[in-house]
Each structure stands twice: as structure tokens, then as C-alpha cells.
Design a protein around this motif. Structure first.
Motif, mmCIF file in Angstrom:
data_model
loop_
_atom_site.group_PDB
_atom_site.id
_atom_site.type_symbol
_atom_site.label_atom_id
_atom_site.label_comp_id
_atom_site.label_asym_id
_atom_site.label_seq_id
_atom_site.Cartn_x
_atom_site.Cartn_y
_atom_site.Cartn_z
ATOM 1 N N ALA A 1 -0.586 -19.464 12.973
ATOM 2 C CA ALA A 1 0.736 -20.056 13.189
ATOM 3 C C ALA A 1 1.409 -19.490 14.447
ATOM 4 C CB ALA A 1 1.618 -19.800 11.966
ATOM 5 N N GLY B 1 -5.697 -16.176 9.509
ATOM 6 C CA GLY B 1 -4.725 -16.389 8.439
ATOM 7 C C GLY B 1 -3.677 -17.387 8.859
ATOM 8 N N LEU C 1 10.821 -9.106 10.618
ATOM 9 C CA LEU C 1 9.654 -8.260 10.327
ATOM 10 C C LEU C 1 9.655 -7.012 11.202
ATOM 11 C CD1 LEU C 1 6.489 -10.524 10.076
ATOM 12 C CD2 LEU C 1 7.273 -8.807 8.469
ATOM 13 N N GLY D 1 3.518 -10.870 2.222
ATOM 14 C CA GLY D 1 3.457 -11.763 3.385
ATOM 15 C C GLY D 1 3.321 -13.218 2.964
ATOM 16 N N GLU E 1 -7.251 -14.891 -1.051
ATOM 17 C CA GLU E 1 -6.027 -14.120 -1.323
ATOM 18 C C GLU E 1 -5.123 -14.809 -2.330
ATOM 19 O OE1 GLU E 1 -3.360 -11.974 1.829
ATOM 20 O OE2 GLU E 1 -2.491 -13.916 1.417
#
Ligand code: TUI
Length: 317
Positions: free
Chosen positions: A79, A101, A268, A149, A143
Motif C-alpha cells: 500500500a 503485506g 505510527l 497492525g 496471518e
């Protein structure tokens, strides 16, 4: 005491690692120092590509190469606005293992595989696991939504065995694993390895602010929550003032998605670097309640696999 030496473990054999453990790629957290410490301890350290530019990530990869002569991986967060350039960088930098991811890695996979890179995507569903297997993935990280996250829909308990049945490549279980019992459970479900994020937050080689480590050490069982469902990017983290405020704003129909993204942006970094309890987004998995003290990566990994041996061989001296 009887111990598994993992010499015949498929993921240890193919990646050249001693223990079948990956360190989760956590944005603003999984830097070269943490990844190298995990790799030096016999696991697979992973440098988080997060939203870094190719130039920034190159420095981190070069640092990791100096700090360890053991295998390590780079995670491409799909992303990221820089995904395209970092996808090229990992090839020129000679990275040996890539995990991905937060999206679909298909358009990059051929170039990575042609360059001899082992590609291990994170998959949140059976259909996605099948898709990346067909595209040549070396293994998958599966996952569950216990993880910290950005998360998918299913729990580790239900996702792992369904993906194990659907693909013939090795499956690494992630989400809700922080000790030897979790490893034994993951192996019972058919995984050949585990990925751990939350427990490495308190590693002595993890460079996050002490406030973040304290939140993990003090956490009880029900101290994480999920925000961001409205944006299509649900994220699990601690129930801080920021997370509660975010939920209020999310539930307000007068506020636009852009305003929500703006609120999330930078949070973050504020958590990891500044320990800002009011404006930071402290991501962590549900297993935080099990993590009680700071240790080195070597101590964490060795303790996990000692405990695993005791779980699977309980009646040995
Ligand atoms: O990626 C993570 N965890 C993360 S990424 C992150 S920062 C972020 N910022 C903005 C938007 C999104 C993330 C914080 N934590 N974990 C791996 C993960 N990947 N979880 C879920 C997924 C995933 C989701 C959808 C993987 C593939 C996927 O495929 C969608 C598709 O294209 O079909």
C-alpha cells in the motif's frame, strides 16, 4: 532434554536459518538493527519497507548487510506510494528473501523470482494463498486477525489449517503467537514456521520509545482494539486515547475518508519514535498480555523454542 533441531524443517532448510521463526515487519519499528539481531540469533530478521522511499530503504538494507552475515528479508508494504521503486531496489540490492503485506504482489512476482529471490507473501485468505502459489511464491505467511497492525477477517486458528490444505508450499503462521505453546499449536495446524511481531517489540535491540515497550509489558488480555474498518484498512493496536478518538471520528458520518486518513497519518511514527500517548498509534497484537519483560532477540528465540520442546516432549527429564 529432547529437542527438535529443525534440521529437516522445510523453511529452515530452504532459507538457511536455524529456527523456523520470522520477525514481523513492523512499520517504524523493524529496522536493520532489529532484523540483524533476529537473524544473528538464528531466525529470519525482516527489514520493514513500510512507506520508505528507495533511497531510505537502500540505507537500511546496507546497514543490515553490515550487521549480519546471516539471511535476512525485506518486507514490501504494497500500500506504500513507493512500492514500485522499492520493488526494483530489492533486486539491485541483491536481497535474497522478500515478504509482502497489505496488498497484492502479483505484478512484481515474476521479476523477483527471475532474479532468484524467494518470495513469501502475507495472505489473509485461502483464495489469495492459491493465487500467489500459482504465481510462484516460495511460501506464504498466513496471518490471523489476532495480529497487530493491518489485519484480515479470520483468526489464525481457522485460517492456518484451511490454507495448509489448499496449497503445497510451506505455510508460516502469524497472529497471536509469542511463546512455545503458540509454536506447538501452529505446528499442530500444519504450519512449518511462525512469525512473531508483538514479542519483538520489547526486544532490547528494538529501538522504539520506552512508552511503547511499557504498554506491551503492562498490557492485559483485552487491551487491543481494531480501528479503521471504515477506510477498508482495519488496524489492531492498543486502546489508547488516540484509538478511542479515532473510533469516535470514524463513526461520525459528517467526516470524510480523507480527514480520517489525515488523522492516521504520522501516528505510527509518533508512537514508535516519540512514545506520544495522546497522538500515537501503538499497534500490537492480542498476545501482548502474555509478554512480560524485555529480553534480547537471542533470549526470546531460545526461550520460545525451549518451551516448544517442553510442550511437545512433556515427559522428558
Ligand atoms: O501489512 C500488515 N500490517 C500493517 S501494514 C501497516 S501500514 C498501512 N498503512 C496504510 C494502509 C494499510 C497499511 C500497518 N500494519 N500486515 C500484513 C497484512 N497484509 N495484513 C493483511 C494483509 C493483506 C490484506 C489484503 C494482504 C493481502 C491482501 O490482499 C488484498 C487483495 O489485493 O486482494
Amino acid at each position: 532434554m529432547k529437542k527438535d533441531n529443525f534440521k529437516n524443517n522445510p523453511i529452515c532448510k530452504s532459507l538457511g536459518i536455524k529456527y523456523p521463526i520470522f520477525q514481523g515487519a513492523m512499520a517504524w519499528i523493524s529496522d536493520a538493527e532489529l532484523a540483524a539481531a533476529v537473524s544473528n540469533a538464528g531466525g529470519l530478521g525482516i527489514v520493514a519497507g513500510m512507506n520508505s522511499s528507495a533511497e531510505q530503504l537502500k540505507k537500511e538494507i546496507e546497514k543490515a548487510k553490515k550487521l549480519t552475515d546471516k539471511p535476512f528479508a525485506v518486507n514490501i508494504m504494497l500500500a506504500s506510494p513507493h512500492a514500485e521503486e522499492v520493488a526494483r531496489l530489492v533486486i539491485t540490492e541483491g536481497v535474497k528473501v522478500i515478504t509482502t503485506g497489505a496488498g497484492n504482489p502479483l505484478k512484481y512476482m515474476k521479476s523477483w523470482i527471475d532474479a532468484g529471490i524467494k518470495v513469501i507473501p502475507l495472505v489473509p485468505s485461502v483464495s489469495f494463498a492459491r493465487l500467489v502459489e500459482r504465481a510462484g511464491a516460495h511460501a506464504v505467511v498466513c496471518e490471523g486477525c489476532e495480529a497487530g497492525g493491518h489485519i484480515g477477517e479470520l483468526t489464525t486458528m481457522v485460517l492456518v489449517p484451511q490454507i495448509v490444505d489448499a496449497v503445497s508450499i510451506p505455510v508460516i503462521a502469524a497472529g497471536g503467537i509469542a511463546d512455545g505453546r503458540g509454536v506447538a499449536a501452529a505446528f499442530a495446524l500444519g504450519a512449518v514456521g511462525i512469525q512473531v511481531g508483538t514479542r519483538f517489540l520489547v526486544a532490547s535491540e528494538c529501538n522504539i520509545h520506552q512508552n511503547y515497550k511499557d504498554l506491551v509489558i503492562k498490557a492485559k488480555d483485552i487491551e487491543t482494539m481494531v480501528t479503521g474498518r471504515r477506510t477498508g484498512h482495519p488496524v489492531r493496536g492498543f486502546k489508547t486515547a488516540f484509538a478511542r478518538e479515532f473510533t469516535k471520528i470514524e463513526n461520525n458520518p459528517d467526516i470524510t475518508d480523507e480527514e480520517i486518513f489525515k488523522l492516521g497519518g504520522g501516528a505510527l511514527r509518533k508512537a514508535a519514535q516519540e512514545g506520544n500517548l495522546l497522538e500515537g498509534s501503538f499497534m500490537a497484537g492480542q498476545i501482548a498480555g502474555l509478554v512480560k519483560y524485555e529480553q534480547s532477540c537471542k533470549e526470546i528465540i531460545e526461550e520460545i523454542f525451549e518451551e516448544y520442546s517442553k510442550v511437545v516432549f512433556p515427559y522428558q527429564n
